[in-house]
Structure formats: structure tokens, C-alpha cells
Design an enzyme around this catalytic site. Structure first.
Site, PDB file in Angstrom:
ATOM      1  N   ARG A  67       0.864  -1.189   0.000  1.00 13.41           N
ATOM      2  CA  ARG A  67       0.000   0.000   0.000  1.00 13.41           C
ATOM      3  C   ARG A  67       0.891   1.226   0.000  1.00 13.41           C
ATOM      4  NH1 ARG A  67       2.359   1.960   3.751  1.00 13.41           N
ATOM      5  NH2 ARG A  67       0.809   3.587   3.741  1.00 13.41           N
TER       6      ARG A  67
ATOM      7  N   ALA B  53       0.776   5.090  -2.311  1.00 15.09           N
ATOM      8  CA  ALA B  53       0.612   5.348  -3.748  1.00 15.09           C
ATOM      9  C   ALA B  53       1.821   4.931  -4.602  1.00 15.09           C
ATOM     10  CB  ALA B  53       0.258   6.818  -3.959  1.00 15.09           C
TER      11      ALA B  53
ATOM     12  N   ASP C  64      -2.002  10.726  -2.346  1.00 11.35           N
ATOM     13  CA  ASP C  64      -2.369   9.664  -3.291  1.00 11.35           C
ATOM     14  C   ASP C  64      -2.660  10.227  -4.667  1.00 11.35           C
ATOM     15  OD1 ASP C  64      -2.884   8.326  -0.578  1.00 11.35           O
ATOM     16  OD2 ASP C  64      -2.938   6.720  -2.078  1.00 11.35           O
TER      17      ASP C  64
ATOM     18  N   ASN D 240      -5.443  12.379   0.249  1.00 12.98           N
ATOM     19  CA  ASN D 240      -4.525  11.578   1.069  1.00 12.98           C
ATOM     20  C   ASN D 240      -5.350  10.856   2.133  1.00 12.98           C
ATOM     21  OD1 ASN D 240      -1.803  10.708   1.643  1.00 12.98           O
ATOM     22  ND2 ASN D 240      -1.935  11.909   3.522  1.00 12.98           N
TER      23      ASN D 240
END
Ligand code: MRU
Length: 357
Positions: free
Chosen positions: A58, A60, A246, A256
């Protein structure tokens, strides 16, 4: 505290969560940290897509890198099955990867980069050519993180303390980290003396991952409950909030981890500065503003439980958006590998993206 800093290795760069080993992808299973450190290996694209969906990997940039290696696995398999049709057939795999998580734009960005190589035409076995591109994406991300670490740390006055949210470190990237890269560089330069980490409900990326990562490096930190952030600022204990992203929209709005917006509001109220650290691969000029960013909705059960343990009455309703939008107006600095954008807006972001590297 000074002793702790000087006794830690100066690079603060020991953790790697995504690795290509020989002929397959190896991922540190982040669902198990910090209690168990186990790597899972993947030799199919279906497995990689599932690992992204299930949060084995996980963050981005790490999602984008894992997807790039996933494309390598897909191409190898499709080419073995039929050397004539693999270029068309692989589109199904790219769509599967692309759909794994919706908010982090690095996923689509990395897949688009791999697709460009495929589209340019590959003679024979595509595996080595695509692997080289995936490894370039991986190496560029680490280099970008080091550059952002230096640029971000320069904004911070010596002796400062900071608050961070979620996990934005080596675990969330190719290595070193975005916001945590600034923490690493800031600690090495003596600019950051203490880091507070939000626990980051419901997945506890702060409590499980940031705490583990900083403790691996010997970086002094204190964990706080998410609800304690505003009080921490009111007490004057931090000078900066430093987070990752993100997706950054064309106007500078930032998606985010859920809770970022709350931290940004509290920071502005208390005169604490707010820094977003993200490589240009996270900037999406095709998304005009934050309201156009797709926000991943995750299962209600994640909020109704604390880890695996249900702590609520059975059947309680819960709302579980995984990300929120921080308006550009609340951001004091956007730090990218190409430079710092103070008070980001549409024009400044357009200028940044036009600049050659
Ligand atoms: O749901 P996650 O853990 O993938 O969310 C991660 C974040 O929100 C990070 O802050 C973001 O991806 C930046 S990581 C460098």
C-alpha cells in the site's frame, strides 16, 4: 535525544518492501507488521492485483511500482501462451491492475508508462524490456524521494518537531519515503528533533507501520491517537505537519489518507505549517480539482473493528472513506522532486509540470 539521533545510521535507509528477486515479485506483507515480518512472492498478475486490493502492499508510489512489476509478469505469461496475440491479450491484465485501487494515481501512471513501452513495439520475449522499465520506475522513485527529502528538510528550521499521518515511508514507496523521506533527511540534518505520528484509524498505518519503520531506523518518535493532533498543535509541540499524497489535482487539491484534511484545518488554525510531499508521478493534470478525485470506500467492518477484534455492537452502520481531500488553500508547500511549490495553485502546478526535469 541528540544521542539517539547521532547513534542512528546517517542514511536512515534500511527498509525495502517491494523487491524483484530473480524472476518474481517479492512484497513485505504489510498487513502483518509489526508483529510478523514476512515476504510473499508473486509470479502472476492476478496475484499482484489481489495483493494491491488486499493491502499487502500500500502507499501510492509502492502500489504503482508493484503494478509495473505486475505488468512484467502479465507479459511473460501472455507471451508464453501466444507470442502473436500477447499485446492485445495483456489489455485485460492492465485493466485488472488498474481497477485494484481507485484513488492512488501512481497506479494508472505506472501502467501507462508500461503500456507506452508495449505500444512502441517489442521484438521477441517482452520480459527483459518491460522488467528494465519497471526497474527504472522503481529506481526513479527512490531517487525522487531522496531529492524531496533534501528539499523538504531545507524548509524546516533546526530543532523543529513535526506531526505526520499514515505511513509515507520506505513501506509506501520504492524506498526512503515521501513525507517520511523528509523526516529521514530532516533528522539526519538536525532540523527535526522529534516526530509525532498519528495512529491513522482504521488500518493503523501510523501505529503499525510508521512506528515500526522509524524505530527500525532509530528515529525518535511518539505515537498519538488521531484525535490528539489538534491538541498537540495547540500545545505548540509541532511546527510542521508533513504528509504524502495519493493524488494531487491540477489545482493543487490533495487526496490523502482519511484524517489528513482534519490535520490541515487544525494546522492552519494554530499557525502550524502544512507540507505535502509527493513525486510528480502523483500529480494528475487530467483531474481538474479535488472534487473529481475518486475516493475509495472500504468495508464498514474496518471501522467497526480494531484490527481483527470487533469493538462495536453487531450490525452498527459505519462510513469508511479511505481518503479525504485537502484543499490547496490549506497547503503551505508542495514538495516534489522537481522543486518546491509554495502555496500551490493551478498556475504553479502547470508551470512545474511543464518544466523539463
Ligand atoms: O490506504 P493506503 O495505506 O494505501 O494509504 C496511503 C496514504 O494515504 C499515503 O499517505 C499516500 O499513499 C502517500 S505514500 C508515500
Amino acid at each position: 535525544m541528540a544521542d539517539t539521533i547521532s547513534s542512528a545510521p546517517q542514511s536512515f535507509d534500511r527498509v525495502r518492501a517491494v523487491e524483484w528477486t530473480k524472476d518474481r515479485l517479492s512484497l513485505l506483507d504489510q498487513r502483518l507488521l509489526p508483529l510478523r515480518e514476512e515476504y510473499l512472492t508473486f509470479d502472476t498478475v492476478v496475484g499482484v492485483a489481489q495483493a494491491i486490493r488486499d493491502m499487502v502492499v500500500r502507499g501510492a508510489p509502492a502500489i504503482g511500482i508493484a503494478a509495473a512489476y505486475g505488468v512484467v509478469l502479465a507479459a511473460r505469461e501472455r507471451y508464453r501462451r501466444d507470442a502473436k496475440t500477447w499485446v492485445t491479450a495483456i489489455e485485460e491484465d492492465l485493466a485488472l491492475l488498474n481497477a485494484a485501487r481507485p484513488t492512488a494515481v501512481n497506479l494508472a501512471w505506472a501502467i501507462a508508462r508500461m503500456r507506452r513501452i508495449i505500444g512502441a513495439g517489442i521484438n521477441g520475449d517482452p520480459t527483459p524490456v518491460l522488467l528494465a522499465e519497471a526497474q527504472r520506475i522503481h529506481a526513479e522513485d527512490i531517487a525522487a524521494n531522496h531529492a524531496m527529502g533534501r528539499l523538504g528538510a531545507e524548509l524546516i528550521a533546526p530543532g523543529s518537531s513535526v506531526l505526520t499521518h499514515c505511513n509515507t515511508g520506505a513501506l509506501a514507496t520504492g524506498g526512503y519515503g515521501t513525507a517520511l523521506g523528509v523526516v529521514r533527511a530532516g533528522v539526519a540534518a538536525g532540523r527535526i528533533v522529534h516526530t509525532y505520528a498519528n495512529e491513522t484509524r482504521p488500518w493503523l498505518q501510523g501505529a503499525r507501520l510508521t512506528a515500526w519503520e522509524l524505530m527500525q531506523e532509530g528515529i525518535p518518535m511518539t505515537l498519538i491517537a488521531d484525535g490528539a493532533g489538534a491538541y498537540l498543535m495547540q500545545q505548540g509541540k509541532v511546527q510542521w505537519v508533513i504528509v504524502g499524497a495519493d493524488r494531487v489535482a491540477a489545482n493543487g487539491d490533495v487526496a490523502n489518507k482519511i484524517g489528513t484534511y482534519m490535520a490541515a484545518l487544525a494546522a492552519r488554525h494554530h499557525g502550524v505549517r502544512f507540507m505535502v510531499v509527493a513525486p510528480t508521478s502523483t500529480i494528475d493534470l487530467d483531474t481538474p480539482s479535488g472534487s473529481a478525485i475518486p475516493i475509495e470506500q472500504r468495508p464498514e467492518s474496518e471501522v467497526a473493528a480494531y484490527g481483527d477484534r470487533r469493538v462495536t455492537p453487531e450490525g452498527v452502520a459505519a462510513w469508511n472513506p479511505a481518503f479525504d481531500i485537502t484543499p490547496a488553500a490549506l497547503i503551505d508547500a508542495l514538495v516534489t522532486e522537481r522543486g518546491v511549490v509554495p502555496a500551490p495553485d493551478r498556475a504553479k502546478i502547470a508551470a512545474l509540470m511543464e518544466n523539463p526535469r
